[in-house]
Each structure stands twice: as C-alpha cells, then as structure tokens.
Write an enzyme that holds these catalytic residues in place. Structure first.
Site, mmCIF file in Angstrom:
data_model
loop_
_atom_site.group_PDB
_atom_site.id
_atom_site.type_symbol
_atom_site.label_atom_id
_atom_site.label_comp_id
_atom_site.label_asym_id
_atom_site.label_seq_id
_atom_site.Cartn_x
_atom_site.Cartn_y
_atom_site.Cartn_z
ATOM 1 N N HIS A 164 0.826 -1.220 0.000
ATOM 2 C CA HIS A 164 0.000 0.000 0.000
ATOM 3 C C HIS A 164 0.856 1.264 0.000
ATOM 4 C CE1 HIS A 164 -3.158 -2.842 1.325
ATOM 5 N NE2 HIS A 164 -2.217 -3.294 2.134
ATOM 6 N N SER A 291 14.873 21.050 -17.061
ATOM 7 C CA SER A 291 13.688 21.859 -17.314
ATOM 8 C C SER A 291 14.138 23.165 -17.938
ATOM 9 C CB SER A 291 12.964 22.113 -15.995
ATOM 10 O OG SER A 291 12.220 23.307 -16.078
ATOM 11 N N LYS A 297 16.212 21.185 -11.941
ATOM 12 C CA LYS A 297 15.509 19.941 -12.254
ATOM 13 C C LYS A 297 16.312 18.930 -13.061
ATOM 14 C CE LYS A 297 11.271 19.556 -12.261
ATOM 15 N NZ LYS A 297 10.300 18.839 -11.443
ATOM 16 N N GLU A 304 9.497 7.756 -17.583
ATOM 17 C CA GLU A 304 8.169 8.359 -17.749
ATOM 18 C C GLU A 304 7.607 8.043 -19.139
ATOM 19 O OE1 GLU A 304 7.750 12.524 -16.498
ATOM 20 O OE2 GLU A 304 9.468 12.190 -15.216
#
Ligand code: ARG
Length: 471
Positions: A164, A291, A297, A304
C-alpha cells in the site's frame, strides 16, 4: 484482358472494372507505404513457393531460374534504395510481383500459380514476426542480465519493502530487482510459446478454399523453416482459418503489452525512487532531461516515456482484438489494418527493452537513504511478533502485544529498537536482550532465509540460478 496488366497503371483485376479508382480511394486502400517493410519476408515466401512449383512440375526449370534471378535483382534494388514503390500497385505483394514480371516476363506471371494474396500476406506477416519475436527474446535476456548484475551488487542493500506504499518490512534491494527478473523471464517464456503458433505455414490455402494445383505445402514449410518442435513441417490445417486468423498477432501484442506493463511498473518505481522525497537512486544523466525554466531539475524522462508508451502498446492490443471481433470468415480487407499496430508494437518494445537494459546497468544506488527510510516505518514489528511466537505466544496475541509497543513508540517518537529492554519487557516478560538483533533491519532481512525469501543468502542463490539460466 490486358496481357501485361501488372506492370501497367491498371490493377490486377482491371478487366472487370469500367472506371478507375479515385485517387482518394487508392490512397485509402493502399498499404504499400507501410507494408513494404515486409518485403524480405515476401520475397522469401515467393521463392519457397516457386521452388515448390518447380519441384511439382508446375513451372519449368527455366521459369524457376528466372524467378530466382529476378528476385535477387529486386532484393538488390530494395537494399540499395532504388526500388520504386508504386501506390498504384497497392501493396508490397503487387509491387514486387509487378517488378518481377517487368524483369523476367512470363515467368514472373507464373509465380502466383496456386497462391492468393490472402495466404501470401498471412505467410509474410508470420515470417516477419517470427524473426522479431526472436530478437525481442534476446533483448529480454539482455535486460534480465543487467538487472541480475545490479541485484548481485545489492544483495545486502536494505530497502524498505512497501505494501500500500506504506513501509512494510525491510527487503534486499537485490531481491526487489530480481522480482522484475522473474516477470521478464515469464515474458520470455510466453514469447517462446507463441512462437510455435506463429511459425506455421498458410501458403496453400490460396484465397480461402485451398487450390486445385497439387502443391507440396510441406516442402514450402521446410524451406521456410516452419517446423514444429519435432522438426516436422508446421502447416495450417484449415484454409478458411489460415487466411483469416490473426490470433498470433493478437497473442503477440498481448505478450508485448505484458512486457510493457512490467516495464511500466518498474518505471513507476524508478520515478518514485529518484524523487527528492525518496532519494533512493539516481539515474545516469543521459536518461534524463532538465527543465527549461527550473534550473535545479533533472527529470526521469526515459521511465516516464516508457510508462506512457505502455498505453500505446496496450492500445494496439485493443485495436487488433477489436479488428477481429466482427469479421466473418474468411479473409476481409479489415486485416490490412493489422500491420501498423503490429509494427509499432515491435518498434516500441525493442527500443524500450534496449534502453532499459542500458539504463538498469547504470543505476546509482543510495543505500543510506534506503536504510533511513526503512527505519522510519516500524518495519521490524512483524519480527517482534514472530519473536514472541517463538517464545510461546499464539501469533494473534503476539500481534496485539506488538501493536501496543508500536503505539507507544510512535507517541515517544522513537523506533522499536530504541525502546529500552525494561520498557519492552512491560509488554511481555519473555522479551530478552536477544530481541535487539531481531529488531534490527539486518536481523529481519537475514531471518527470511527460505526459498523465495529476501535474505541475502537467498538473493545470491537466485542470482546464481538466473546466471545459469541466462547464459
Ligand atoms: N494488403 C493486403 C493485406 O494486408 C493483402 C491481402 C489482400 N487481399 C485481398 N483479397 N485484397 O491484407
């Protein structure tokens, strides 16, 4: 009927038609701009068919020689990029046949004896996919090897295991990676199994009913390497089924979807682990981007995108299975729509596997951060319960006792092993000094020393098993 219909602007069936196809319909129905990718399989299939026609006395030795020669030249032209693919000739099959006829005349026109594009295309797709499935199998092996290597280095590295997404019990990071190796091993098994069903010969089914020529289908199957596990020719047994069946493509896309789902789960973990909140790993810069606005970043673009491309492959599965759903027997033009999803599935899967094998090998592991996180979630509470069971308490009572200890530890803002022995003994007098080893992360890890468990000893024996299996 025109005597040389295939190398004119008309189509193969032109005598029946009183008006030409509109340009829009031509474009709509043509497949050559994507199915030309099947050219090698198409030529391979045609040569096997022509060899058999000759062996059966259906074409002369001179015709067979001309066909071989013509196909050799066409192969050269395509490889050199000099072959002129014509939209007017609709698909890869008619383009190659027309060129053959231009090159060798009547021999080229005899090639299609006892054959239809329906059994031809089914054969081509199978031949092509068979090769791709083999390559994908190799890539799956490479990925597994890369993961096994990282797992071996991290047999002792402690990771909080989650259920979980809550800290559950400590696990070896190596054990965690080997879970993915299991998934990819099953994926490879699936490919081996479906390879058998791909590698069967439809030629001889002709348009749908079979043919009146005395074809030797088994000879063609042997020439094309379409044989079963016993080395016997693998030939389809029902002509109607053979020209319309695309199960093998659907099955492949389903297997590919599962590979991508496994990749996607792994990607999700890599993304989480690389985030600041986890900080468990780092990915090599070459798999990430920055970025344009936030200079700090470093984004895990590759995982992804892989997670995103999983949707694309699963979409192709949906496309193919839906394509089949309403089709009456036998061949329908709908089936021309099988190619683009199949091609894209293969391309996406191969690129993804290649990139993941490379990326997995270059993961930087941050064991301190993993261990810190494992210490936060009372990950050894189960070990305390098991300890009490070994001292004679029934498990349910032990579970209850430990729940009290955890509640108090939370209130005091400490971890279980930070409670004093005196304090621990208030929960149960059977608790002794040896509890502290049990409550340590490493103690917990080492204790799970059974087949399939996370103890580093087990991880190392699994690494050895995988090594022996993967070669
Ligand atoms: N391009 C067609 C396909 O991909 C080849 C088979 C065409 N057969 C036919 N009867 N129109 O399915």
């Amino acid at each position: 009927m025109s005597t040389n219909q295939l190398d004119t602007k008309s189509q193969a069936w032109s005598a029946l038609f009183s008006e030409p196809m509109s340009d829009l319909v031509k474009r709509y129905t043509a497949s050559v701009f994507f199915d030309k990718r099947l050219w090698r399989a198409d030529i391979q299939g045609s040569l096997a068919h022509a060899d058999m026609l000759h062996a059966q006395g259906l074409i002369s030795a001179a015709d067979w020689a001309s066909i071989e020669k013509g196909m050799a030249q066409i192969t050269q032209e395509i490889e050199a990029g000099n072959f002129e693919w014509k939209l007017d000739l609709e698909d890869v099959h008619l383009n190659i046949e027309a060129r053959l006829t231009t090159l060798v005349g009547d021999a080229g026109k005899r090639l299609h004896t006892g054959r239809s594009r329906n059994d031809q295309v089914a054969t081509d797709v199978r031949l092509w996919l068979r090769g791709e499935v083999d390559e994908i199998g190799v890539l799956l092996t490479e990925l597994q090897k890369a993961l096994v290597a990282v797992a071996e280095q991290n047999a002792e590295t402690i990771l909080p295991g989650f259920t979980h997404l809550q800290v559950a019990q400590p696990v070896s990071f190596g054990h965690h990676l080997l879970a993915y190796v299991e998934m990819f091993a099953r994926d490879a098994e699936r490919l081996v199994d479906l390879h058998k069903r791909i590698n069967r010969l439809p030629l001889g089914s002709a348009a749908l009913a079979g043919t009146s020529y005395p074809l030797d289908r088994e000879r063609v199957a042997r020439t094309l390497g379409m044989v079963d596990e016993a080395g016997q020719p693998a030939v389809t047994q029902n002509s109607l089924d053979a020209v319309s069946d695309r199960d093998f493509a659907i099955e492949f896309t389903a297997a590919a979807s599962l590979v991508m789902v496994h990749i996607s789960r792994f990607s999700e973990e890599l993304i989480l682990w690389m985030s600041q909140s986890f900080g468990f790993i780092d990915l090599a810069d070459r798999f990430c981007t920055g970025s344009s606005i936030m200079p700090q970043k470093k984004n895990p673009d590759v995982p992804e995108l892989a997670r995103g491309k999983t949707g694309r492959v699963v979409g192709h599965l949906m496309g193919l299975i839906t394509l089949m759903k309403g089709q009456p027997l036998a061949y329908n033009k709908d089936n021309q729509e099988d190619k683009e999803p199949l091609f894209d599935t293969v391309d996406t899967l191969k690129d993804t596997l290649r990139i993941f094998a490379e990326m997995a090998g270059g993961i930087t592991v941050k064991p301190e951060a993993m261990e810190r996180a494992a210490k936060k979630g009372y990950a050894t509470a189960t070990d305390l319960a098991d300890y009490l069971v070994k001292k004679g308490l029934p498990f349910r009572d032990a579970h209850e006792v430990v729940a009290h200890a955890v509640k108090d530890a939370i209130a005091a803002g400490v971890d279980l092993p930070e409670l004093s022995l005196d304090k621990l003994q208030t929960y149960n007098p059977a608790i002794d000094q040896d509890v502290f080893e049990v409550l340590s992360l490493r103690g917990s890890l080492n204790a799970r020393n059974l087949l399939g468990g996370t103890a580093p000893t087990q991880v190392r024996s699994q690494v050895a098993r995988h090594r022996a299996r993967l070669g």
